[in-house]
Structures are given as C-alpha cells and as structure tokens.
Design an enzyme around this catalytic site. Structure first.
Site, PDB file in Angstrom:
ATOM      1  N   ASP A  35      -6.259  44.418  50.261  1.00 36.91           N
ATOM      2  CA  ASP A  35      -7.604  44.645  49.714  1.00 36.91           C
ATOM      3  C   ASP A  35      -8.622  44.174  50.747  1.00 36.91           C
ATOM      4  O   ASP A  35      -8.457  43.111  51.350  1.00 36.91           O
ATOM      5  CB  ASP A  35      -7.855  43.800  48.443  1.00 36.91           C
ATOM      6  CG  ASP A  35      -6.806  44.032  47.367  1.00 36.91           C
ATOM      7  OD1 ASP A  35      -6.351  45.173  47.246  1.00 36.91           O
ATOM      8  OD2 ASP A  35      -6.467  43.064  46.651  1.00 36.91           O
ATOM      9  N   ASP A  41     -15.643  36.853  48.159  1.00 39.09           N
ATOM     10  CA  ASP A  41     -14.263  36.356  48.014  1.00 39.09           C
ATOM     11  C   ASP A  41     -14.046  35.196  48.976  1.00 39.09           C
ATOM     12  O   ASP A  41     -13.497  34.152  48.612  1.00 39.09           O
ATOM     13  CB  ASP A  41     -13.232  37.435  48.390  1.00 39.09           C
ATOM     14  CG  ASP A  41     -13.172  38.588  47.409  1.00 39.09           C
ATOM     15  OD1 ASP A  41     -13.213  38.330  46.204  1.00 39.09           O
ATOM     16  OD2 ASP A  41     -13.068  39.745  47.873  1.00 39.09           O
ATOM     17  N   GLU A  64      -5.157  33.397  46.659  1.00 38.21           N
ATOM     18  CA  GLU A  64      -4.890  34.827  46.700  1.00 38.21           C
ATOM     19  C   GLU A  64      -5.499  35.446  47.962  1.00 38.21           C
ATOM     20  O   GLU A  64      -5.039  36.477  48.443  1.00 38.21           O
ATOM     21  CB  GLU A  64      -5.503  35.459  45.443  1.00 38.21           C
ATOM     22  CG  GLU A  64      -4.973  36.796  45.074  1.00 38.21           C
ATOM     23  CD  GLU A  64      -6.030  37.864  45.218  1.00 38.21           C
ATOM     24  OE1 GLU A  64      -5.654  39.025  45.297  1.00 38.21           O
ATOM     25  OE2 GLU A  64      -7.225  37.525  45.263  1.00 38.21           O
ATOM     26  N   GLU A  65      -6.516  34.799  48.499  1.00 37.35           N
ATOM     27  CA  GLU A  65      -7.199  35.318  49.684  1.00 37.35           C
ATOM     28  C   GLU A  65      -6.559  34.870  50.991  1.00 37.35           C
ATOM     29  O   GLU A  65      -7.042  35.216  52.063  1.00 37.35           O
ATOM     30  CB  GLU A  65      -8.677  34.886  49.674  1.00 37.35           C
ATOM     31  CG  GLU A  65      -9.460  35.391  48.473  1.00 37.35           C
ATOM     32  CD  GLU A  65      -9.464  36.908  48.371  1.00 37.35           C
ATOM     33  OE1 GLU A  65      -9.289  37.592  49.392  1.00 37.35           O
ATOM     34  OE2 GLU A  65      -9.619  37.407  47.237  1.00 37.35           O
ATOM     35  N   ASP A  83      -6.947  32.366  42.323  1.00 40.14           N
ATOM     36  CA  ASP A  83      -7.671  33.564  42.735  1.00 40.14           C
ATOM     37  C   ASP A  83      -9.147  33.190  42.632  1.00 40.14           C
ATOM     38  O   ASP A  83      -9.678  33.035  41.538  1.00 40.14           O
ATOM     39  CB  ASP A  83      -7.325  34.731  41.790  1.00 40.14           C
ATOM     40  CG  ASP A  83      -7.941  36.034  42.258  1.00 40.14           C
ATOM     41  OD1 ASP A  83      -8.807  35.986  43.137  1.00 40.14           O
ATOM     42  OD2 ASP A  83      -7.552  37.090  41.723  1.00 40.14           O
ATOM     43  N   LEU A  85     -12.117  34.602  43.203  1.00 38.79           N
ATOM     44  CA  LEU A  85     -13.095  35.468  42.523  1.00 38.79           C
ATOM     45  C   LEU A  85     -12.426  36.795  42.158  1.00 38.79           C
ATOM     46  O   LEU A  85     -12.566  37.797  42.849  1.00 38.79           O
ATOM     47  CB  LEU A  85     -14.325  35.695  43.422  1.00 38.79           C
ATOM     48  CG  LEU A  85     -15.583  36.139  42.686  1.00 38.79           C
ATOM     49  CD1 LEU A  85     -15.990  35.136  41.609  1.00 38.79           C
ATOM     50  CD2 LEU A  85     -16.733  36.324  43.656  1.00 38.79           C
ATOM     51  N   ASP A  86     -11.700  36.756  41.041  1.00 38.12           N
ATOM     52  CA  ASP A  86     -10.977  37.946  40.600  1.00 38.12           C
ATOM     53  C   ASP A  86     -11.972  39.002  40.100  1.00 38.12           C
ATOM     54  O   ASP A  86     -12.914  38.683  39.386  1.00 38.12           O
ATOM     55  CB  ASP A  86     -10.015  37.550  39.475  1.00 38.12           C
ATOM     56  CG  ASP A  86      -9.135  38.708  39.083  1.00 38.12           C
ATOM     57  OD1 ASP A  86      -8.199  39.006  39.829  1.00 38.12           O
ATOM     58  OD2 ASP A  86      -9.385  39.330  38.035  1.00 38.12           O
ATOM     59  N   GLU A 226      -2.416  35.388  39.003  1.00 35.32           N
ATOM     60  CA  GLU A 226      -2.991  36.118  37.869  1.00 35.32           C
ATOM     61  C   GLU A 226      -2.046  36.147  36.671  1.00 35.32           C
ATOM     62  O   GLU A 226      -2.414  35.785  35.556  1.00 35.32           O
ATOM     63  CB  GLU A 226      -3.328  37.563  38.298  1.00 35.32           C
ATOM     64  CG  GLU A 226      -4.400  37.617  39.372  1.00 35.32           C
ATOM     65  CD  GLU A 226      -4.589  38.998  39.994  1.00 35.32           C
ATOM     66  OE1 GLU A 226      -3.577  39.627  40.386  1.00 35.32           O
ATOM     67  OE2 GLU A 226      -5.733  39.463  40.098  1.00 35.32           O
TER      68      GLU A 226
END
Ligand code: F6P
Length: 281
Positions: A35, A41, A64-65, A83, A85-86, A226
């Site tokens: 992504d 993010d 997650e980043e 995560d 900023l989902d 998540e």
C-alpha cells in the site's frame, strides 16, 4: 498494562490533532503489503513509536507500517502490534478512521494476545479496551478519556458489512450475503475497519466480513494488527471471530504481515457463516 493504556491515550490525543491539521497526501513509500503510505500513516507511526519507546513494560513493538519488529526493553513483558492509522485513505473525504493495538505476551500470535485497544477518530474520539473478559468504552472529553459504557453484543443484530471485491467472491459467499440481506439486514460499510466494527458493537450486533477472494485468497486484513485485536474485542463482548472454518485466534502466524479471511459478529450471524463455510470447505 496501566502505562500502556496511558501511552495509547496520549498517542490518540496527538493523532487526533494530526488528523485535524495534517497533510493527507501520499508519501513516496510503500509499506510491506504494497500500500502506498500516506504522510499521515508515517506521522502517526512516528508518534506511537516515540511514546512506546518510553514505556519499560514494553519488550517489542511492530507496526503495520514497518517491516521489522523493534526491540524496546529486554525486561519488558508485553509485545505490541499496531496499525497507527487504519483506513487512512478515508481522512481526505472526512470519514472516520482508527488506530488498533494488539497486546501480546511471549510471542506475536493469536493464542498469546492478552488485550487489545482501538481508537475511533470520528465526530468524537472514542477508545475501547478489551481486557479481563470485558470491553469498556471511553470518550475524549475536554482532554480526558472518560468511561462511557461497557460494550456487549446481543445474540443477533441487524447490520451487515460485507467487505472486499464483490466480483471476486465465491458463489457460496455471495449467496450467504444475499440471504442475509434478504432477511432484512441493513448495509453498513464505510471501508474503515475500525468504525465499521465499532458500529456493529455499539448497535448490538450484525456481521462484518472480509473473506478470501479470487484476487486475494488469504483476505486483506492483517492478523497481528487488525484481525487478532478485533477478535479479542468481539469474543470479550460476547460474539465470535472466525475465518469461516476456525476461530481466528487459533490460526498460526508464520510472518508478522500475514493476512487472513475474517468474519466478526454476534453469535447468530457467526453460526450462520460457519454453517455455510463448513459445507464449502
Ligand atoms: O486495511 C485497511 C482497510 O481500509 C480496512 O480498514 C477496511 O476494512 C478495508 O481495508 C477495506 O477494504 P475494501 O475496500 O477492500 O473493502
């Protein structure tokens, strides 16, 4: 755990400020799952890492980043997967987004999750803690998170949130979703996992699905950041979380960025999913 909760509250206050004033454009980076990262993010990730690095209770973190686990304190007890900023691509259209934190002991795996916390940034900022067999919701009011209510799911709800690319659904999955709508369920899907799951929890129940599809056989949503944290919330609130065949918290993780198909909901809808999937193994 108290220090971790306080750290997450502090990060939520800073991220709320960032969402309100920050730059919503894309960065030049991609995360491990391909992504394109938004500047928001990256900035949210930086806020959380800076705050977590000061907490002695934390042994390791993984975002997650980011591609790798970060060691914080060898004597720490907890491992946190988050995560930052989902649903961040929804900020520029002013829909709700969230931060998700899975808190683990010993290893990053479903069986070792001990608590989870998520924050919803919407018209109001709410923080939900799943710990000690209950789920409690707090709301940011005048700079402080005040307790609002315990969250419990009913046995059955009336909301349906069907995710993923519909023309890549298996025919039996399409039939299941059609049958649920035929029974009068209302469509509620914003494309933000946090607000979509929060809505089902607060309205008493329903179903959120992100199945395996022909374009993504293992789904899209990431286990550690998540799927497992929300499974902890849904089970503690009296509902279920499954990949259609097994409880998601029993699924083995082979890589920190593994994804898995997932369904979250109240018991009646989840039993219905499991029955359909058991006939289509
Ligand atoms: O993982 C990011 C995310 O934006 C989730 O918050 C959300 O549930 C999902 O992706 C939406 O994906 P899709 O647009 O494929 O339904």
């Amino acid at each position: 755990m108290k220090q971790i909760i306080e750290a997450i509250k502090q990060s939520a206050i800073e991220i709320k400020e960032l969402i309100e004033t920050g730059d919503t454009s894309k960065s030049e980076n991609e995360n491990t799952t391909g992504d394109t990262q938004l500047k928001l993010d990256i900035a949210s990730d930086v806020i959380i890492e800076r705050i977590f690095k000061k907490i002695p209770e934390i042994k390791q973190i993984v975002s997650e980043e980011q591609e790798h686990i970060v060691n914080i304190n060898d004597n720490g007890m907890y491992l946190i997967a988050y995560d930052p900023l989902d649903g961040s691509s929804l900020v520029d259209v002013n829909l709700s987004v969230g931060s998700i934190f899975g808190i683990y002991e010993n290893s990053f795996s479903g069986e070792n999750i001990v608590a989870s916390i998520y924050v919803v940034y919407g018209p109001r900022v709410e923080l939900v803690i799943s710990h000690d067999n209950k789920v409690d919701m707090y709301r940011l009011q005048n700079g402080k998170f005040n307790f609002i209510q315990e969250i419990k799911l009913n046995q059955k709800g009336n909301l349906n949130a069907p995710g993923s690319t519909q023309n890549c659904w298996a025919p039996f999955h399409k039939q299941l979703i059609d049958d649920i709508f035929a029974d009068g369920y209302r469509l509620r899907y914003s494309g933000g996992m946090v607000p979509d799951l929060h809505q089902i929890l607060l309205k008493g129940g329903g179903l959120f699905s992100y199945p395996g599809t022909t374009d993504r056989p293992k789904g899209k949503l990431r286990q550690l950041f998540e799927v497992f944290p929300f499974a902890h919330v849904y089970e503690n609130a009296g509902g279920q979380a499954s990949d259609g065949h097994e409880r998601v918290l029993d699924i083995a993780t082979t890589h920190i960025h593994d994804t898995s198909p997932c369904f979250f909901g109240s018991n009646e809808e989840m039993n219905r999913v499991k029955e359909v999937y058991s006939k289509n193994a």
